[in-house]
Motif scaffolding. Structure first.
Motif, PDB file in Angstrom:
ATOM      1  N   TYR A 118       7.361  18.336   2.205  1.00 31.87           N
ATOM      2  CA  TYR A 118       7.975  17.599   3.309  1.00 31.87           C
ATOM      3  C   TYR A 118       7.011  16.632   3.991  1.00 31.87           C
ATOM      4  N   GLU A 119       6.100  16.067   3.219  1.00 30.74           N
ATOM      5  CA  GLU A 119       5.264  14.982   3.719  1.00 30.74           C
ATOM      6  C   GLU A 119       6.003  13.660   3.519  1.00 30.74           C
ATOM      7  N   LEU A 120       5.571  12.631   4.235  1.00 30.45           N
ATOM      8  CA  LEU A 120       6.133  11.302   4.054  1.00 30.45           C
ATOM      9  C   LEU A 120       5.370  10.566   2.961  1.00 30.45           C
ATOM     10  N   VAL A 121       6.107   9.899   2.091  1.00 28.40           N
ATOM     11  CA  VAL A 121       5.536   9.031   1.057  1.00 28.40           C
ATOM     12  C   VAL A 121       6.098   7.644   1.325  1.00 28.40           C
ATOM     13  N   VAL A 122       5.245   6.705   1.720  1.00 28.88           N
ATOM     14  CA  VAL A 122       5.728   5.418   2.227  1.00 28.88           C
ATOM     15  C   VAL A 122       4.975   4.266   1.574  1.00 28.88           C
ATOM     16  N   THR A 123       5.558   3.077   1.701  1.00 29.30           N
ATOM     17  CA  THR A 123       4.852   1.849   1.323  1.00 29.30           C
ATOM     18  C   THR A 123       4.758   0.945   2.546  1.00 29.30           C
ATOM     19  N   VAL A 124       3.620   0.254   2.637  1.00 28.03           N
ATOM     20  CA  VAL A 124       3.299  -0.559   3.803  1.00 28.03           C
ATOM     21  C   VAL A 124       2.805  -1.931   3.333  1.00 28.03           C
ATOM     22  N   LYS A 125       3.277  -2.987   3.983  1.00 25.89           N
ATOM     23  CA  LYS A 125       2.725  -4.312   3.678  1.00 25.89           C
ATOM     24  C   LYS A 125       1.242  -4.324   4.035  1.00 25.89           C
ATOM     25  N   PRO A 126       0.400  -4.912   3.177  1.00 29.55           N
ATOM     26  CA  PRO A 126      -1.051  -4.898   3.452  1.00 29.55           C
ATOM     27  C   PRO A 126      -1.415  -5.430   4.832  1.00 29.55           C
ATOM     28  N   GLU A 127      -0.731  -6.454   5.284  1.00 32.53           N
ATOM     29  CA  GLU A 127      -1.078  -7.056   6.574  1.00 32.53           C
ATOM     30  C   GLU A 127      -0.676  -6.160   7.756  1.00 32.53           C
ATOM     31  N   TRP A 174      -1.082  -2.726   7.506  1.00 28.20           N
ATOM     32  CA  TRP A 174      -1.724  -1.434   7.298  1.00 28.20           C
ATOM     33  C   TRP A 174      -2.497  -0.963   8.532  1.00 28.20           C
ATOM     34  N   GLU A 175      -3.282  -1.844   9.124  1.00 30.99           N
ATOM     35  CA  GLU A 175      -4.077  -1.434  10.291  1.00 30.99           C
ATOM     36  C   GLU A 175      -3.172  -0.958  11.425  1.00 30.99           C
ATOM     37  N   LYS A 176      -2.048  -1.619  11.602  1.00 29.33           N
ATOM     38  CA  LYS A 176      -1.105  -1.209  12.642  1.00 29.33           C
ATOM     39  C   LYS A 176      -0.545   0.175  12.346  1.00 29.33           C
ATOM     40  N   ALA A 177      -0.160   0.407  11.097  1.00 30.08           N
ATOM     41  CA  ALA A 177       0.373   1.713  10.706  1.00 30.08           C
ATOM     42  C   ALA A 177      -0.679   2.803  10.865  1.00 30.08           C
ATOM     43  N   GLU A 178      -1.888   2.483  10.447  1.00 26.51           N
ATOM     44  CA  GLU A 178      -2.988   3.453  10.532  1.00 26.51           C
ATOM     45  C   GLU A 178      -3.272   3.811  11.998  1.00 26.51           C
ATOM     46  N   LYS A 179      -3.211   2.826  12.877  1.00 26.29           N
ATOM     47  CA  LYS A 179      -3.468   3.073  14.299  1.00 26.29           C
ATOM     48  C   LYS A 179      -2.391   3.967  14.901  1.00 26.29           C
ATOM     49  N   ILE A 180      -1.139   3.744  14.507  1.00 25.84           N
ATOM     50  CA  ILE A 180      -0.041   4.571  15.001  1.00 25.84           C
ATOM     51  C   ILE A 180      -0.277   6.038  14.649  1.00 25.84           C
ATOM     52  N   MET A 181      -0.669   6.284  13.416  1.00 25.81           N
ATOM     53  CA  MET A 181      -0.868   7.663  12.966  1.00 25.81           C
ATOM     54  C   MET A 181      -2.126   8.275  13.576  1.00 25.81           C
ATOM     55  N   LYS A 182      -3.122   7.449  13.792  1.00 27.19           N
ATOM     56  CA  LYS A 182      -4.336   7.944  14.448  1.00 27.19           C
ATOM     57  C   LYS A 182      -4.022   8.383  15.872  1.00 27.19           C
ATOM     58  N   ASN A 183      -3.188   7.620  16.558  1.00 25.93           N
ATOM     59  CA  ASN A 183      -2.794   7.978  17.926  1.00 25.93           C
ATOM     60  C   ASN A 183      -1.999   9.278  17.966  1.00 25.93           C
ATOM     61  N   LEU A 184      -1.326   9.594  16.861  1.00 23.03           N
ATOM     62  CA  LEU A 184      -0.573  10.846  16.763  1.00 23.03           C
ATOM     63  C   LEU A 184      -1.448  11.984  16.235  1.00 23.03           C
ATOM     64  N   ASP A 185      -2.705  11.659  15.915  1.00 22.87           N
ATOM     65  CA  ASP A 185      -3.651  12.641  15.372  1.00 22.87           C
ATOM     66  C   ASP A 185      -3.121  13.265  14.082  1.00 22.87           C
ATOM     67  N   VAL A 186      -2.625  12.398  13.194  1.00 27.86           N
ATOM     68  CA  VAL A 186      -2.038  12.836  11.929  1.00 27.86           C
ATOM     69  C   VAL A 186      -2.803  12.205  10.770  1.00 27.86           C
ATOM     70  N   SER A 187      -3.097  13.006   9.770  1.00 28.45           N
ATOM     71  CA  SER A 187      -3.730  12.498   8.556  1.00 28.45           C
ATOM     72  C   SER A 187      -2.786  11.522   7.853  1.00 28.45           C
ATOM     73  N   PHE A 188      -3.285  10.323   7.564  1.00 28.06           N
ATOM     74  CA  PHE A 188      -2.478   9.277   6.933  1.00 28.06           C
ATOM     75  C   PHE A 188      -3.381   8.562   5.942  1.00 28.06           C
ATOM     76  N   ILE A 239       0.848  -1.191   0.000  1.00 30.52           N
ATOM     77  CA  ILE A 239       0.000   0.000   0.000  1.00 30.52           C
ATOM     78  C   ILE A 239       0.884   1.242   0.000  1.00 30.52           C
ATOM     79  N   VAL A 240       0.570   2.186  -0.883  1.00 30.65           N
ATOM     80  CA  VAL A 240       1.262   3.477  -0.902  1.00 30.65           C
ATOM     81  C   VAL A 240       0.444   4.446  -0.054  1.00 30.65           C
ATOM     82  N   ALA A 241       1.116   5.147   0.854  1.00 28.33           N
ATOM     83  CA  ALA A 241       0.405   6.062   1.745  1.00 28.33           C
ATOM     84  C   ALA A 241       1.201   7.345   1.931  1.00 28.33           C
ATOM     85  N   VAL A 242       0.498   8.398   2.314  1.00 31.10           N
ATOM     86  CA  VAL A 242       1.139   9.700   2.538  1.00 31.10           C
ATOM     87  C   VAL A 242       0.585  10.332   3.808  1.00 31.10           C
ATOM     88  N   THR A 243       1.409  11.162   4.426  1.00 27.61           N
ATOM     89  CA  THR A 243       0.916  12.011   5.499  1.00 27.61           C
ATOM     90  C   THR A 243       0.379  13.308   4.889  1.00 27.61           C
TER      91      THR A 243
END
Length: 329
Positions: A271-280, A282-296, A159-163
């Motif tokens: 200066y946003e982050l452009v990242v790739t995440v293994k599909p399995e 993704w939920e962990k990555a999304e939760k981390i960013m949600k806890n930081l209150d950051v759009s991901f 998955i390709v994702a950005v902040t």
């Protein structure tokens, strides 16, 4: 012989690297966002240098303090994309003799502000006379080799994702450089995005520490350019199906008959982050960013076929290798 204005920055770097004896067992290959050497079994000493030149990097309306701060922040953004905490900064200054004592003080305050915002300290440097203001910053930090996120780990299906959101700086530069206008509620955040950029250091450190990323880069040269750089390093393509364009950029584009997708893809300096995440993961990555209150935002997938396309509202268009490139822009 071709002039470097024909070559562009990427070819200039390739030419210089071709003249060098390569260090054996380099921990981070040439072409990534930082350099590193091993200190013991798994600890890396990580270094980064980047240069700001007033003529090309300081738009009208940016103060000397803001310019010096930006010189630090753009280095820290590269550390953020690798998941490395900066500890110290060395600064080399090229200064015109026409500057005043107050000007020098403003530069010093900006350097300190940029470093301290992200927990680092300026510990030394050099000065020299120059025809233009030149601020070259070098960062130092340490991290575990398994934590540092390179550009070359993306795989098909990731998955390709950005902040954050895109398009603000492209629109803001059109206001500052071309004199385009917009209502105050639009103008203020667009100009601020250019004059006071922010690095995603907290976010990059958290994602890297959690080991959820397969590749990462920042969007300082433009989102499109960043996708192509990840593509080259990882030997994958990307299908992009969503872009989080800032509402201020959309309103600005509507007012001036511009394409908001163009502003979002090809602006740079965000200066946003452009990242790739293994599909399995993704939920962990999304939760981390949600806890930081950051759009991901998940914007697409990595593909085996090495082409980069944007598909929106049933329309597919190629994402060109276009963005900020020194010597050509």
């Amino acid at each position: 012989m071709r002039a470097i204005s024909e070559l562009g920055e990427k070819k200039v770097i390739e030419t210089i690297v071709g003249c060098l004896d390569l260090m054996p067992d380099m921990s981070v290959p040439f072409g990534d966002d930082v350099s590193a050497i091993k200190l013991g079994d798994s600890t890396l000493a990580v270094v980064k240098t980047d240069m700001l030149v007033a003529e090309t990097d300081v738009p009208p309306g940016m103060s000397l303090r803001q310019a010096a701060r930006k010189a630090v922040v753009m280095n820290i953004s590269d550390f953020a994309s690798k998941g490395v905490k900066p500890l110290t900064v060395l600064v080399s200054l090229g200064l015109p003799s026409s500057l005043t004592e107050k000007d020098v003080e403003e530069l010093g305050l900006g350097l300190n502000q940029g470093a301290r915002e992200y927990g680092a300290y300026v510990i030394g440097g050099d000065t020299n006379e120059a025809s233009d203001i030149v601020i070259s910053c070098s960062l130092f930090g340490v991290c575990d080799e398994q934590v540092l996120v390179k550009r070359n780990g993306a795989r098909p299906g990731d998955i390709v994702a950005v902040t954050g959101q895109f398009g603000k700086t492209a629109a803001g530069l059109k206001i500052l450089l071309e004199g385009l206008d917009a209502p105050e509620h639009v103008t203020k955040p667009l100009k601020e995005a250019v004059l006071m950029p922010k690095a995603r250091l907290t976010e990059g450190l958290a994602l890297a520490e959690a080991k959820v990323l397969t590749a990462s880069i920042d969007s300082s040269d433009g989102l499109a350019w960043s996708l192509h750089e990840l593509s080259d390093a990882s030997n994958v393509g990307f299908t992009i199906e969503h872009l989080p364009i800032a509402p201020e950029a959309v309103e600005f584009a509507r007012k001036h008959g511009l394409d908001p997708w163009e502003l979002g893809l090809y602006g740079g300096e965000e200066y946003e982050l452009v990242v790739t995440v293994k599909p399995e993961l993704w939920e962990k990555a999304e939760k981390i960013m949600k806890n930081l209150d950051v759009s991901f935002t998940a914007i697409g997938r990595a593909t085996e076929e090495k082409k980069i396309e944007l598909t929106v509202n049933g329309e597919t268009r190629p994402i060109k290798r276009k963005g900020w490139e020194h010597f050509r822009n």
